[in-house]
Design a protein around this motif. Structure first.
Motif, short mmCIF file in Angstrom:
data_model
loop_
_atom_site.label_atom_id
_atom_site.label_comp_id
_atom_site.label_asym_id
_atom_site.label_seq_id
_atom_site.Cartn_x
_atom_site.Cartn_y
_atom_site.Cartn_z
N ALA A 89 0.83 -1.20 0.00
CA ALA A 89 0.00 0.00 0.00
C ALA A 89 0.87 1.25 0.00
O ALA A 89 0.58 2.23 -0.70
CB ALA A 89 -0.93 -0.01 1.21
N ILE A 90 1.94 1.23 0.77
CA ILE A 90 2.86 2.36 0.82
C ILE A 90 3.52 2.57 -0.55
O ILE A 90 3.58 3.70 -1.06
CB ILE A 90 3.94 2.12 1.90
N GLY A 91 3.99 1.49 -1.16
CA GLY A 91 4.62 1.60 -2.47
C GLY A 91 3.66 2.10 -3.54
O GLY A 91 4.02 2.91 -4.40
N LEU A 92 2.42 1.63 -3.48
CA LEU A 92 1.41 2.03 -4.46
C LEU A 92 1.09 3.51 -4.35
O LEU A 92 1.06 4.25 -5.35
CB LEU A 92 0.15 1.19 -4.25
N LEU A 93 0.86 3.99 -3.14
CA LEU A 93 0.51 5.40 -2.93
C LEU A 93 1.70 6.30 -3.24
O LEU A 93 1.53 7.40 -3.81
CB LEU A 93 0.05 5.60 -1.49
N GLN A 94 2.90 5.86 -2.91
CA GLN A 94 4.09 6.65 -3.23
C GLN A 94 4.26 6.80 -4.74
O GLN A 94 4.59 7.88 -5.25
CB GLN A 94 5.32 5.98 -2.61
N SER A 95 4.00 5.71 -5.49
CA SER A 95 4.10 5.78 -6.95
C SER A 95 3.08 6.73 -7.54
O SER A 95 3.38 7.50 -8.46
CB SER A 95 3.91 4.38 -7.55
N ALA A 96 1.84 6.69 -7.01
CA ALA A 96 0.79 7.58 -7.50
C ALA A 96 1.14 9.05 -7.23
O ALA A 96 0.95 9.93 -8.10
CB ALA A 96 -0.54 7.23 -6.86
N CYS A 97 1.67 9.34 -6.06
CA CYS A 97 2.06 10.71 -5.72
C CYS A 97 3.23 11.18 -6.56
O CYS A 97 3.28 12.34 -7.00
CB CYS A 97 2.40 10.81 -4.23
N ALA A 98 4.21 10.29 -6.79
CA ALA A 98 5.37 10.66 -7.59
C ALA A 98 4.96 10.93 -9.04
O ALA A 98 5.45 11.88 -9.66
CB ALA A 98 6.41 9.54 -7.53
N GLU A 99 4.06 10.12 -9.59
CA GLU A 99 3.60 10.35 -10.96
C GLU A 99 2.90 11.70 -11.08
O GLU A 99 3.11 12.45 -12.04
CB GLU A 99 2.66 9.23 -11.39
N ALA A 100 2.06 12.03 -10.10
CA ALA A 100 1.37 13.31 -10.12
C ALA A 100 2.36 14.47 -10.04
O ALA A 100 2.18 15.51 -10.69
CB ALA A 100 0.37 13.38 -8.97
#
Length: 322
Positions: A253-264
């Protein structure tokens, strides 16, 4: 030790941050076990922070957590105990100068904890090499003469091992070795608020390390944790779901949310629910195509009950990324 792991915000001088969320009683039992003469075995699904707990316990009790064995099918007994500097061995013969200590030797000699990760990935004969160590607290070195041939563990030595439930049956531990360990099962976080707090804290820390000026929205983290907990428990809206093949850990969950924030941050826009589904395949589903279908089924089920919530609407709109 307990305060180091579980935190103490009321500390008068320096507040101690909680490092592990979950079952506080398990941490207390683990500390008591390691203070005695039985080893500790942490078992559970992948991603339940067994290794993190092992590392924290070693750091709190021994001051270091580097006496570590990473278990695998290729792990040899020599890698755990000791090896030799063969140039020195050929020049002067067997001696303490020629001996290269392994993690077990260092832990015994210094009175520290030995961390044995993924112990059930090792061959049975490698696992059972710990039986006499845990029984007698002695390591025999037959190549050395006299008193050097026996290493007695200093007070403070013990073994903390981890094992994944998914590996059950690969190299089942012998009854003799099991008797020398206390077993503690580490389960995923069940409290939504605790998991949301942990996910937000760790994602913020990762984003800060990458110099990404973004803050994780509480509602987005809550949405993600809710989805993960429902898929993890295989139940939503009172309906039983087909369990996923891959466990949904807090780390994922941490990795997924971090990837979404980094892409944004890099490509513009907001780290909304649709971006979560864009990264779900690589982070969670991986190569399990049946899990893709199971998640679609979950989304269609909850859509009937949550379609009026704008955040969930955005999530449902991202189904095309699955």
């Amino acid at each position: 030790m307990r305060r180091f792991i579980l935190g103490d915000e009321t500390h008068a001088e320096i507040p101690i941050e909680r490092k592990l969320f979950g079952n506080d009683a398990l941490v207390e039992r683990a500390i008591v076990t390691l203070a005695g003469h039985r080893g500790l075995l942490l078992v559970g699904e992948p991603g339940t922070a067994k290794s993190m707990l092992s590392e924290l316990l070693a750091a709190a009790i021994s001051g270091v957590s580097t006496d570590t064995v990473q278990g695998s099918a290729g792990t040899m007994e020599e890698q755990i105990r000791y090896t030799w500097n063969y140039a020195e061995l050929l020049r002067h013969g067997p001696s303490t100068q020629a001996l290269v200590p392994g993690p077990l030797y260092r832990a015994m000699a210094n009175g520290r904890l030995l961390r044995f990760e993924e112990i059930t990935r090792c061959a049975l004969e490698v696992q059972d090499s710990l039986v006499p160590i845990l029984s007698d607290r002695m390591l025999h070195i037959p190549e050395l003469p006299g008193s050097d041939a026996l290493l007695l563990a200093r007070p403070g030595f013990n073994v903390i091992a981890t094992a994944n439930l998914r590996d059950r049956g690969v190299n089942e531990m012998s009854a003799a070795l099991k008797r020398r360990f206390n077993f503690e099962t580490v389960v995923p976080l069940r409290d939504v608020r605790q998991e949301v707090a942990l996910v937000r804290r760790e994602v913020d820390r990762l984003l800060c390390a990458e110099r990404i000026e973004a803050t994780v929205p509480v509602d987005l983290a809550t949405l993600l944790v809710t989805v993960f907990q429902e898929l993890r428990s295989a139940r939503a809206e009172g309906v039983a779901l087909e369990p996923l093949a891959n466990p949904l850990s807090t780390a994922e969950a941490i990795g997924l949310l971090q990837s979404a924030c980094a892409e944004a941050w890099y490509f513009g826009g907001e780290p909304g629910p649709e971006r979560l589904l864009r990264h779900l395949s690589g982070t969670v589903i991986k190569d399990e195509e049946e899990d893709r279908r199971r998640i679609r089924d979950y989304l269609r089920l909850v859509q009937e009950h949550r379609s009026e919530d704008p955040l969930w609407q955005s999530l449902f709109a991202g189904e095309r990324w699955l």
